[in-house]
Design an enzyme around this catalytic site. Structure first.
Site, PDB file in Angstrom:
ATOM      1  N   HIS A  61      37.792 -65.900  66.630  1.00 52.37           N
ATOM      2  CA  HIS A  61      38.121 -67.322  66.277  1.00 52.37           C
ATOM      3  C   HIS A  61      38.754 -67.434  65.046  1.00 52.37           C
ATOM      4  O   HIS A  61      38.052 -67.297  63.930  1.00 52.37           O
ATOM      5  CB  HIS A  61      37.114 -68.199  66.412  1.00 52.37           C
ATOM      6  CG  HIS A  61      36.376 -68.164  67.846  1.00 52.37           C
ATOM      7  ND1 HIS A  61      36.868 -69.485  68.616  1.00 52.37           N
ATOM      8  CD2 HIS A  61      35.851 -67.588  68.657  1.00 52.37           C
ATOM      9  CE1 HIS A  61      35.872 -69.167  69.795  1.00 52.37           C
ATOM     10  NE2 HIS A  61      35.607 -68.116  69.839  1.00 52.37           N
ATOM     11  N   HIS A  83      30.790 -73.621  68.327  1.00 52.39           N
ATOM     12  CA  HIS A  83      29.859 -73.688  69.324  1.00 52.39           C
ATOM     13  C   HIS A  83      28.470 -74.021  68.659  1.00 52.39           C
ATOM     14  O   HIS A  83      27.880 -73.971  67.675  1.00 52.39           O
ATOM     15  CB  HIS A  83      29.410 -72.131  69.275  1.00 52.39           C
ATOM     16  CG  HIS A  83      30.827 -71.401  69.907  1.00 52.39           C
ATOM     17  ND1 HIS A  83      31.604 -70.854  69.264  1.00 52.39           N
ATOM     18  CD2 HIS A  83      31.228 -71.172  71.234  1.00 52.39           C
ATOM     19  CE1 HIS A  83      32.637 -70.342  69.926  1.00 52.39           C
ATOM     20  NE2 HIS A  83      32.498 -70.502  70.975  1.00 52.39           N
ATOM     21  N   TYR A  85      25.480 -72.783  69.457  1.00 50.59           N
ATOM     22  CA  TYR A  85      24.845 -71.577  69.017  1.00 50.59           C
ATOM     23  C   TYR A  85      25.189 -71.130  67.563  1.00 50.59           C
ATOM     24  O   TYR A  85      24.320 -70.453  67.035  1.00 50.59           O
ATOM     25  CB  TYR A  85      24.937 -70.355  69.861  1.00 50.59           C
ATOM     26  CG  TYR A  85      26.166 -69.597  70.162  1.00 50.59           C
ATOM     27  CD1 TYR A  85      26.815 -68.836  68.949  1.00 50.59           C
ATOM     28  CD2 TYR A  85      27.065 -69.890  71.014  1.00 50.59           C
ATOM     29  CE1 TYR A  85      28.026 -68.441  68.906  1.00 50.59           C
ATOM     30  CE2 TYR A  85      28.404 -69.256  71.074  1.00 50.59           C
ATOM     31  CZ  TYR A  85      28.744 -68.422  70.111  1.00 50.59           C
ATOM     32  OH  TYR A  85      29.920 -67.846  70.237  1.00 50.59           O
ATOM     33  N   GLU A  86      26.051 -71.474  67.085  1.00 50.36           N
ATOM     34  CA  GLU A  86      26.389 -71.353  65.607  1.00 50.36           C
ATOM     35  C   GLU A  86      25.690 -72.129  64.570  1.00 50.36           C
ATOM     36  O   GLU A  86      25.635 -72.329  63.347  1.00 50.36           O
ATOM     37  CB  GLU A  86      27.900 -71.668  65.216  1.00 50.36           C
ATOM     38  CG  GLU A  86      28.914 -70.701  65.843  1.00 50.36           C
ATOM     39  CD  GLU A  86      30.178 -70.876  65.664  1.00 50.36           C
ATOM     40  OE1 GLU A  86      30.655 -70.709  64.428  1.00 50.36           O
ATOM     41  OE2 GLU A  86      30.886 -71.792  66.358  1.00 50.36           O
ATOM     42  N   ALA A 113      36.222 -68.217  77.559  1.00 48.79           N
ATOM     43  CA  ALA A 113      35.791 -66.978  78.444  1.00 48.79           C
ATOM     44  C   ALA A 113      34.353 -67.036  78.957  1.00 48.79           C
ATOM     45  O   ALA A 113      33.572 -67.711  78.446  1.00 48.79           O
ATOM     46  CB  ALA A 113      35.686 -65.845  77.360  1.00 48.79           C
TER      47      ALA A 113
HETATM   48  N1  HPA Z   1      27.676 -65.699  79.865  1.00 49.88           N
HETATM   49  C1  HPA Z   1      27.532 -66.644  78.908  1.00 49.88           C
HETATM   50  N2  HPA Z   1      28.821 -66.858  78.319  1.00 49.88           N
HETATM   51  C2  HPA Z   1      29.784 -65.779  78.566  1.00 49.88           C
HETATM   52  C3  HPA Z   1      29.642 -64.966  79.610  1.00 49.88           C
HETATM   53  C4  HPA Z   1      28.504 -64.768  80.202  1.00 49.88           C
HETATM   54  O1  HPA Z   1      28.205 -63.836  81.103  1.00 49.88           O
HETATM   55  N3  HPA Z   1      30.840 -64.142  79.349  1.00 49.88           N
HETATM   56  C5  HPA Z   1      31.647 -64.859  78.405  1.00 49.88           C
HETATM   57  N4  HPA Z   1      30.902 -65.604  77.831  1.00 49.88           N
END
Ligand code: HPA
Length: 277
Positions: A61, A83, A85-86, A113
């Protein structure tokens, strides 16, 4: 500073640098940020310099806002996102979306993704998000509501624009690629899910799982943006395949599908105004 004044400061700064009136805003997910490097006549502003913007700490990123032209359309791209989670609050994630809206972006294309839960999906597939399930445990709208931005209790019954999905399907067809459709489950991360959670999410109706997007989409719908979501299926979700999961693999797959992804998003942006509900 309050959220509203931070927003005002951010928008003033960006306008002073020439940003504004984009046809579309785009948030580029893990490994998908290269598209921003293809914008013509680019203006760039690093997140560190924008009031209220957090730093993007994730590998893959870039952490900057880029405005430029793609096929004659003015595009405002977040090259890298924030995010939960950051350690960022979801309200900070919403801030970035609202700044793009205040700069004049009427629409948002959000990309990510994701792990594939639907067994019909293959690694490398692109999926239009038809709906989401928010399993993050948070919501970007918690706190005082700014009624000038949107309602206290925004409707989410059609968060993802059918019109833009039709534009995307048509773009996919014209490029010879069939797009998947499915429900995106957002989790907080950063640990990948254990197989039992994936089993559970599948039963709950999720086709793909990821750690982003939903806070941005909730904020965008709240302030009246038209939204399109695209997931790149980078792996088979935990327990459904043999492989162990890691972020490097996720980035590797996005690199492989980059050309297809960029062609698709470019075609969608070119045809942004086509089709009706
Ligand atoms: N889980 C959660 N987040 C993700 C995944 C996954 O399998 N693949 C890419 N981002």
């Amino acid at each position: 500073m309050s959220g509203a004044s931070l927003g005002f400061a951010a928008v003033s700064l960006l306008k002073s640098k020439g940003f504004g009136q984009p046809d579309v805003a785009v948030i580029l997910g893990s490994g998908l940020g290269e598209l921003a490097n293809r914008l013509e006549q680019p203006l760039i502003c690093r997140y560190d310099d924008i009031p209220g913007f957090a730093r993007s700490t994730v590998v893959g990123h870039a952490g900057q806002l880029v405005q430029g032209y793609l096929q004659g359309k003015k595009v405002l791209a977040m090259q890298g996102r924030f995010h939960y989670y950051e350690g960022h609050r979801q309200q900070q994630i919403a801030h970035a979306v609202r700044v793009m809206k205040r700069l004049g972006a009427p629409r948002l294309i959000v990309t990510n993704a994701a792990g594939g839960i639907n067994r019909d999906f293959s690694v490398g597939d692109l999926m239009l998000i038809t709906d989401h399930i928010n399993m993050t445990g948070g919501n970007p709208l918690i706190g005082r509501n700014d009624d000038k931005l949107g309602p206290r209790f925004p409707d989410m019954s059609q968060a993802y624009s059918r019109r833009l999905m039709a534009v995307a399907d048509e773009a996919g067809r014209s490029l010879g690629s069939v797009l998947r459709r499915g429900v995106y489950m957002a989790v907080s991360g950063p640990s990948f899910e254990p197989p039992a959670e994936i089993e559970c999410y599948g039963r709950l109706g999720a086709d793909a799982v990821g750690m982003s997007t939903v806070p941005e989409v909730i904020a965008a719908v709240h302030c009246g943006m038209e939204v399109l979501g695209i997931s790149c299926i980078t792996n088979v979700a935990a327990g459904l395949g043999e492989e162990k999961l890691n972020h490097e693999e996720v980035i590797e797959v996005t690199r492989k599908v980059r050309a297809d992804f960029e062609a698709l998003v470019t075609r969608i942006i070119t045809n942004l105004d086509q089709g009706g509900e």
